[in-house]
Write an enzyme that holds these catalytic residues in place. Structure first.
Site, short mmCIF file in Angstrom:
data_model
loop_
_atom_site.label_atom_id
_atom_site.label_comp_id
_atom_site.label_asym_id
_atom_site.label_seq_id
_atom_site.Cartn_x
_atom_site.Cartn_y
_atom_site.Cartn_z
N HIS A 48 1.34 3.93 2.03
CA HIS A 48 1.82 4.69 3.17
C HIS A 48 3.33 4.82 3.04
O HIS A 48 4.01 3.89 2.60
CB HIS A 48 1.44 4.01 4.49
CG HIS A 48 -0.01 4.23 4.87
ND1 HIS A 48 -0.70 3.36 5.67
CD2 HIS A 48 -0.86 5.23 4.53
CE1 HIS A 48 -1.96 3.82 5.82
NE2 HIS A 48 -2.06 4.95 5.14
N ASP B 57 0.32 -4.12 6.00
CA ASP B 57 -0.38 -3.55 7.16
C ASP B 57 -1.85 -3.95 7.11
O ASP B 57 -2.52 -3.70 6.11
CB ASP B 57 -0.28 -2.02 7.14
CG ASP B 57 1.12 -1.53 7.42
OD1 ASP B 57 2.04 -2.36 7.48
OD2 ASP B 57 1.29 -0.30 7.58
N HIS C 289 0.86 -1.18 0.00
CA HIS C 289 0.00 0.00 0.00
C HIS C 289 0.89 1.23 0.00
O HIS C 289 2.12 1.11 0.06
CB HIS C 289 -0.96 -0.02 1.19
CG HIS C 289 -0.30 0.07 2.53
ND1 HIS C 289 0.57 -0.89 2.99
CD2 HIS C 289 -0.38 1.00 3.53
CE1 HIS C 289 0.99 -0.56 4.21
NE2 HIS C 289 0.44 0.59 4.56
N HIS D 192 6.68 -5.30 11.31
CA HIS D 192 6.06 -3.98 11.43
C HIS D 192 5.93 -3.61 12.91
O HIS D 192 4.90 -3.16 13.39
CB HIS D 192 4.68 -3.96 10.73
CG HIS D 192 4.26 -2.59 10.29
ND1 HIS D 192 3.45 -1.79 11.05
CD2 HIS D 192 4.52 -1.88 9.17
CE1 HIS D 192 3.23 -0.65 10.40
NE2 HIS D 192 3.87 -0.67 9.26
N ASP E 26 5.95 4.66 4.77
CA ASP E 26 6.95 3.71 5.30
C ASP E 26 7.13 2.48 4.41
O ASP E 26 8.05 1.70 4.60
CB ASP E 26 6.61 3.30 6.75
CG ASP E 26 5.20 2.80 6.95
OD1 ASP E 26 4.29 3.27 6.26
OD2 ASP E 26 5.01 1.92 7.82
ZN LIG Z 1 3.30 0.65 7.73
ZN LIG Z 2 0.13 1.48 6.53
#
Ligand SMILES: [Zn+2]
Ligand SMILES: [Zn+2]
Length: 312
Positions: free
Chosen positions: A63, A207, A61, A265, A65
């Protein structure tokens, strides 16, 4: 055929001195596939297997990070004159992301293929497939499953000899499913070849909260790499932010009957041991890898997946 997972970045959201941002390298034979590419991933590669000319990167995804390592890595590939194409896969929105990154990345001398995947799409590879499925994270997010093809059953050499088949090409034909002539007449594959054996399976969630989709995808997986941003005392926060607790991931692993659960994570507030202990209360085969740890996954009949710790 070797199958191995190298944890390049096991932190969530922000890096720590010990843990880099998300990136996981799966190696199967000569294929190297990177899942997520957090900031600093190229350096994590340099410190382990080298900055190899990866051919495929899967982003879970968008995001920051999980993808900010891509521009720098692409720049390094460009500076050394790479000409092999590179494919980047991800949810819809991938192309728009790269339009935004274009001024940062600049000109690159190799072909960059951007592939937006629909959920449940299956990409066939030589001997395995990679499938995307929808995760639950508040934004469009995927988990990925790497699933090997079924393998032919075990070949019973002694039985084949007894039936008068000469060792050599006929053994190979039988194993591939063809009938051959033995001393006493036709010998059929089912007389000497056992039931087909399942291939290996790795699931990486990215995530997500624990979901039924992950449970289905991870059914009897050899390795489930599940995020565990939080411990159980932050369950409410995990739910609100689309993340998982170590306990939640372990409950899912237990239900899915996976062989090994690797929690990643990790929020900067945890060292890892507390998440591992919480996971193990529910599911004994839980590990929290550090950066550069590996998991080797043999064929099931040859043993269990093994956690190989990096030297520290
Ligand atoms: Zn993340
Ligand atoms: Zn995320």
């Amino acid at each position: 055929m070797d199958l191995e997972v190298l944890f390049l970045g096991t932190a969530g959201s922000t890096p720590t001195a010990r843990r880099a941002l998300p990136a996981t390298l799966v190696t199967r034979g000569g294929d190297r596939i990177l899942f997520d590419c957090g900031e600093g991933t190229q350096r994590q590669l340099l410190r382990s297997v080298g900055l190899v000319d990866l051919e495929e990167v899967f982003v879970t995804h968008f995001h920051a990070d999980h993808f900010l390592g891509l521009p720098g890595m692409l720049k390094s590939f460009a500076l050394r004159g790479r000409d092999a194409p590179l494919s980047v896969y991800g949810p819809p929105g991938l192309r728009r992301l790269f339009e935004a990154l274009a001024p940062v990345i600049g000109r690159i001398p190799f072909e960059l293929r951007l592939v937006e995947l629909e959920p449940n799409v299956r990409l066939e590879r030589d001997g395995y497939a990679i499938a995307a499925y929808a995760a639950e994270h508040g934004v469009r997010a995927y988990g990925y499953a790497l699933v090997e093809d079924e393998r032919p059953g075990r070949f019973d050499e002694q039985r084949a000899r007894e039936l008068g088949v000469e060792p050599g090409p006929d053994f190979g034909r039988l194993h591939r499913g063809e009938a051959v002539m033995g001393a006493g007449g036709e010998v059929r594959p089912e007389q000497v070849v056992g039931e087909p054996r399942r291939g290996r399976k790795i699931v990486l969630t990215g995530d997500t909260s624990p979901t039924a989709a992950t449970r289905v995808a991870a059914d009897h997986a050899d390795l489930l790499v599940h995020e565990a941003t939080f411990a159980a005392d932050e369950a409410e926060r995990a739910r609100a932010t689309g993340h998982a607790t170590a306990r939640g991931a372990a409950e899912l692993a237990l239900e899915a009957r996976v062989a090994l659960l690797a929690l990643t994570h990790v929020s900067p507030r945890y060292g890892g041991a507390e998440l591992r202990d919480e996971g193990r209360e529910v599911f004994e085969q839980t590990i929290v890898p550090h950066d550069f740890d590996r998991v080797e996954i043999p064929f099931p009949e040859r043993g269990e997946p093994a956690h190989v710790r990096a030297e520290r």
